[in-house]
Design an enzyme around this catalytic site. Structure first.
Site, PDB file in Angstrom:
ATOM      1  CG  HIS A   1      -2.496   3.119   5.556  1.00 50.74           C
ATOM      2  ND1 HIS A   1      -2.321   4.480   5.710  1.00 50.74           N
ATOM      3  CD2 HIS A   1      -3.630   2.969   4.816  1.00 50.74           C
ATOM      4  CE1 HIS A   1      -3.307   5.124   5.111  1.00 50.74           C
ATOM      5  NE2 HIS A   1      -4.114   4.239   4.554  1.00 50.74           N
TER       6      HIS A   1
ATOM      7  CB  CYS B   1       3.910   7.178   6.887  1.00 53.38           C
ATOM      8  SG  CYS B   1       2.570   7.852   5.888  1.00 53.38           S
TER       9      CYS B   1
END
Length: 276
Positions: A127, A238
């Site tokens: 993440h 991401c």
């Protein structure tokens, strides 16, 4: 003394609509704010506890000599990740799998990709915001920066490959610096650069471009036999921050392997590779 009473204005239907719309916007803003606080702070708190537990369990397993070549179990930690450039306190366990539950603990190993030190592509996701945000600063990595993976038996040192704008002048430019001496561009004399002609230290791709974690990135799995594959590490997260519209990819190549002695420490490793 008499107080003059100021007459209240009803404002009519238009004013009521504006007032109601404004209240809705305020409510929506509060909901978004609470969500941001939850994602940035609350999930970090829970992930930190899970990460600490996973690290403790892994340390106990290693100390007791359990499974020097462990069977990979979904969600179970089997290695540690360090990035010296992010500070001495940067370290995370790597869990098997990239499912949500595994990534809430820390970085997760893409199932079926290589293991640390093996030819092919040891690929790890993490993440960038919330849930511990282990890869929050991945965009700050430069070519030649070290990434260290620790297993029960070895330390593996990977270094970030040249970025796309460094390839042409690598040997006479940054590649001539001492810390970059073990790193080549992986290119051949072929017009397309050969099997690794599309492999760069950093790239931005769409979420459906899963071939970035192929044994040879962006190539079919059979483009090279395993014995001819380079040992790569690929980190994915991401992009941009606070969005999952794209993916940020960092590719690094194995430059050193240090078998762990009984008293081997990460700090000693950093001295030996000039990162202390």
């Amino acid at each position: 003394m008499a107080i003059l009473e100021v007459p209240k204005s009803s404002g009519g239907l238009g004013a009521k609509i504006v007032r109601t719309f404004g209240e809705l916007l305020i409510t929506a803003g509060l909901i978004v704010l609470l969500f941001v606080v939850y994602e940035l702070y609350v999930t970090d708190f829970f992930s930190a506890k899970k990460q600490a537990g996973a690290t403790t369990t892994l340390n106990e397993d290693w100390a007791q000599g359990r499974q020097p070549h462990p069977e990979l179990i979904d969600g179970k930690a089997f290695a540690k990740l360090y990035i010296p450039g992010f500070g001495a306190d940067y370290h995370f366990t790597i869990q098997e799998g990239t499912e949500a539950a595994a990534l809430e603990v820390g970085p997760g190993h893409y199932k079926g990709t290589a293991l640390p030190g093996e030819p092919g592509n040891f690929a790890v996701a993490g993440h960038r915001v919330g849930k511990g945000a282990p890869f929050n600063d991945l965009d700050l990595l430069s070519s030649c920066d070290a990434i260290v993976v620790e297993t029960q038996t070895d330390f593996f040192v990977y270094r970030v490959l040249p970025h796309s704008d460094e390839i042409a002048n690598w040997s006479t430019g940054k590649g001539a610096q001492p810390q970059c001496s073990p790193i080549g561009t992986l290119r051949t004399n072929a017009a397309d650069g050969g099997p690794y002609g599309e492999t760069y230290g950093r790239e931005i791709v769409n979420p459906n471009e899963g071939d970035v974690v192929a044994p040879v990135p962006h190539k079919p799995s059979d483009v090279l036999p395993p014995a001819q594959q380079v040992a790569l590490l690929t980190l994915t997260t991401c992009h941009p921050q606070f969005s999952d519209r794209q993916r940020l990819i960092v590719h690094a190549v194995l430059t050193n392997q240090f078998p762990k002695m009984a008293d081997a420490t990460y700090a000693q490793l950093l001295q030996s590779i000039g990162e202390a």
